[in-house]
Design a protein around this motif. Structure first.
Motif, PDB file in Angstrom:
ATOM      1  N   GLY A 134       0.813  -1.236   0.082  1.00  0.00           N
ATOM      2  CA  GLY A 134       0.014  -0.021  -0.087  1.00  0.00           C
ATOM      3  C   GLY A 134       0.764   1.087  -0.107  1.00  0.00           C
ATOM      4  O   GLY A 134       1.991   1.254   0.483  1.00  0.00           O
ATOM      5  N   THR A 135       0.354   2.318  -0.616  1.00  0.00           N
ATOM      6  CA  THR A 135       1.114   3.679  -0.794  1.00  0.00           C
ATOM      7  C   THR A 135       0.353   4.868   0.043  1.00  0.00           C
ATOM      8  O   THR A 135      -0.790   4.730   0.431  1.00  0.00           O
ATOM      9  N   ILE A 136       1.312   5.647   0.686  1.00  0.00           N
ATOM     10  CA  ILE A 136       0.791   6.926   1.181  1.00  0.00           C
ATOM     11  C   ILE A 136      -0.158   7.630   0.353  1.00  0.00           C
ATOM     12  O   ILE A 136      -0.956   8.328   0.804  1.00  0.00           O
ATOM     13  N   GLY A 137       0.342   7.985  -0.919  1.00  0.00           N
ATOM     14  CA  GLY A 137      -0.429   8.615  -1.776  1.00  0.00           C
ATOM     15  C   GLY A 137      -1.814   8.002  -2.230  1.00  0.00           C
ATOM     16  O   GLY A 137      -2.820   8.707  -2.102  1.00  0.00           O
ATOM     17  N   GLY A 138      -1.878   6.807  -2.302  1.00  0.00           N
ATOM     18  CA  GLY A 138      -3.112   6.115  -2.596  1.00  0.00           C
ATOM     19  C   GLY A 138      -3.974   6.315  -1.463  1.00  0.00           C
ATOM     20  O   GLY A 138      -5.406   6.406  -1.549  1.00  0.00           O
ATOM     21  N   SER A 139      -3.658   6.060  -0.238  1.00  0.00           N
ATOM     22  CA  SER A 139      -4.576   5.967   0.920  1.00  0.00           C
ATOM     23  C   SER A 139      -5.161   7.465   1.284  1.00  0.00           C
ATOM     24  O   SER A 139      -6.120   7.940   1.272  1.00  0.00           O
ATOM     25  N   LEU A 140      -4.291   8.411   0.911  1.00  0.00           N
ATOM     26  CA  LEU A 140      -4.676  10.072   1.361  1.00  0.00           C
ATOM     27  C   LEU A 140      -5.698  10.337   0.024  1.00  0.00           C
ATOM     28  O   LEU A 140      -6.557  10.893   0.506  1.00  0.00           O
ATOM     29  N   ALA A 141      -5.218  10.046  -1.169  1.00  0.00           N
ATOM     30  CA  ALA A 141      -6.192  10.324  -2.330  1.00  0.00           C
ATOM     31  C   ALA A 141      -7.478   9.691  -2.234  1.00  0.00           C
ATOM     32  O   ALA A 141      -8.522  10.243  -2.361  1.00  0.00           O
ATOM     33  N   HIS A 142      -7.511   8.673  -1.437  1.00  0.00           N
ATOM     34  CA  HIS A 142      -8.868   7.668  -1.293  1.00  0.00           C
ATOM     35  C   HIS A 142      -9.688   8.424  -0.547  1.00  0.00           C
ATOM     36  O   HIS A 142     -10.905   8.159  -0.555  1.00  0.00           O
ATOM     37  N   ALA A 143      -9.417   8.861   0.672  1.00  0.00           N
ATOM     38  CA  ALA A 143     -10.097   9.864   1.605  1.00  0.00           C
ATOM     39  C   ALA A 143     -10.960   8.974   2.292  1.00  0.00           C
ATOM     40  O   ALA A 143     -12.181   9.144   2.583  1.00  0.00           O
ATOM     41  N   ASP A 144     -10.489   7.661   2.754  1.00  0.00           N
ATOM     42  CA  ASP A 144     -11.393   6.756   3.537  1.00  0.00           C
ATOM     43  C   ASP A 144     -11.647   7.401   4.771  1.00  0.00           C
ATOM     44  O   ASP A 144     -10.525   7.830   5.721  1.00  0.00           O
ATOM     45  N   PRO A 145     -13.012   7.469   5.235  1.00  0.00           N
ATOM     46  CA  PRO A 145     -13.240   8.267   6.514  1.00  0.00           C
ATOM     47  C   PRO A 145     -12.764   7.578   7.763  1.00  0.00           C
ATOM     48  O   PRO A 145     -12.391   8.116   8.736  1.00  0.00           O
ATOM     49  N   SER A 146     -12.243   6.460   7.460  1.00  0.00           N
ATOM     50  CA  SER A 146     -11.583   5.428   8.695  1.00  0.00           C
ATOM     51  C   SER A 146     -10.121   5.502   8.360  1.00  0.00           C
ATOM     52  O   SER A 146      -9.396   4.773   9.278  1.00  0.00           O
TER      53      SER A 146
END
Length: 263
Positions: free
Chosen positions: A104-116
């Motif tokens: 997993g990537t930091i950018g993918g996580s942040l751009a995905h904007a999962d509320p959790s």
């Protein structure tokens, strides 16, 4: 269950990725894939085509430029965990498991904007900046304007999050989390950061439809007051079988006190 049929192509540069998205608006960008692929297997998402950007070396790595760390969006959680970044290594330790952290990537996580997700609270508390490229060039978005709603970020169709700029001037930071026992996502997470000028920023994740600043906590701590309670109103929080809105509001108070005690 197997995903629906889809076309696949791999980008070899950011410019190539932007051109591909411009040519085919139906393309869905995939990086580490830990959010998109499970949804595709359950057929909750059925994109007709995927654009793989995981191999873009120009979007990898961590470097320091003066008082700022510049982090490529394709930098993995494991790389963040081993870095000297403020707060983010502690947060990365809370992300998934070793397999997830190595892909997993930091950018993918942040751009995905999962509320959790964990990172958004850290980004808000640190006051990071997001560098986004699109057909009209590059723009920078402050953390307070990045998370717009549930799974909705400031990254527009046809754009890519390329880098994250993280302030290096941090005195102390802490992240406290009450996690889902299976997924390890945050039922509630709270990040608190004391910056070099002495000012404290704080944020939460998991409790609402998007991560948000804890302005009341900031006011109290910057004014030399105790953390106290009632940091967020339960009426605006999420409720599910794991935690009611009222319990999530209580968790924000508890976790904020724990994090504040560490900075």
């Amino acid at each position: 269950m197997y995903p629906a049929n889809f076309d696949y192509q791999k980008a070899h540069s950011v410019d190539e990725a932007l051109a591909a998205m411009a040519a085919n608006p139906d393309l869905k960008v995939i990086a580490g894939g830990h959010s998109l692929l499970p949804a595709m297997r359950l057929r909750l998402a059925q994109p007709p085509a995927l654009l793989d950007i995981f191999g873009l070396e120009e979007l990898r790595g961590i470097r320091r430029e003066g008082d700022v760390f510049v982090v490529g969006a394709m930098t993995t959680h494991a790389q963040v965990l081993r870095s000297e970044l403020p707060l983010f290594p502690e947060v990365a330790h809370e992300v998934g498991d070793p397999m997830v952290r190595n892909r997993g990537t930091i950018g993918g996580s942040l751009a995905h904007a999962d509320p959790s997700a964990d990172y958004p609270a850290a980004a808000l508390a640190l006051g990071v900046e997001f560098v986004i490229r699109g057909p009209e060039g590059e723009r920078t978005v402050p953390a307070d304007e990045m998370f717009l709603g549930m799974f909705e970020s400031a990254v527009r169709p046809g754009e890519l999050l390329t880098h994250i700029r993280i302030p290096a001037s941090v005195q102390a930071s802490a992240y406290e989390k009450f996690k889902h026992p299976a997924s390890h996502y945050a039922i509630v997470g709270v990040a608190v950061v004391r910056h070099m000028d002495g000012q404290i920023r704080a944020a939460y994740t998991g409790a609402g439809e998007k991560a948000g600043r804890l302005h009341l906590l900031e006011e109290r701590l910057n004014g030399g007051q105790p953390v106290g309670t009632g940091l967020v109103e339960s009426s605006g929080l999420l409720g599910d079988r794991f935690a009611s809105p009222e319990y999530r509001a209580h968790l924000v108070d508890v976790l904020a006190a724990r994090a504040a005690a560490r900075v």
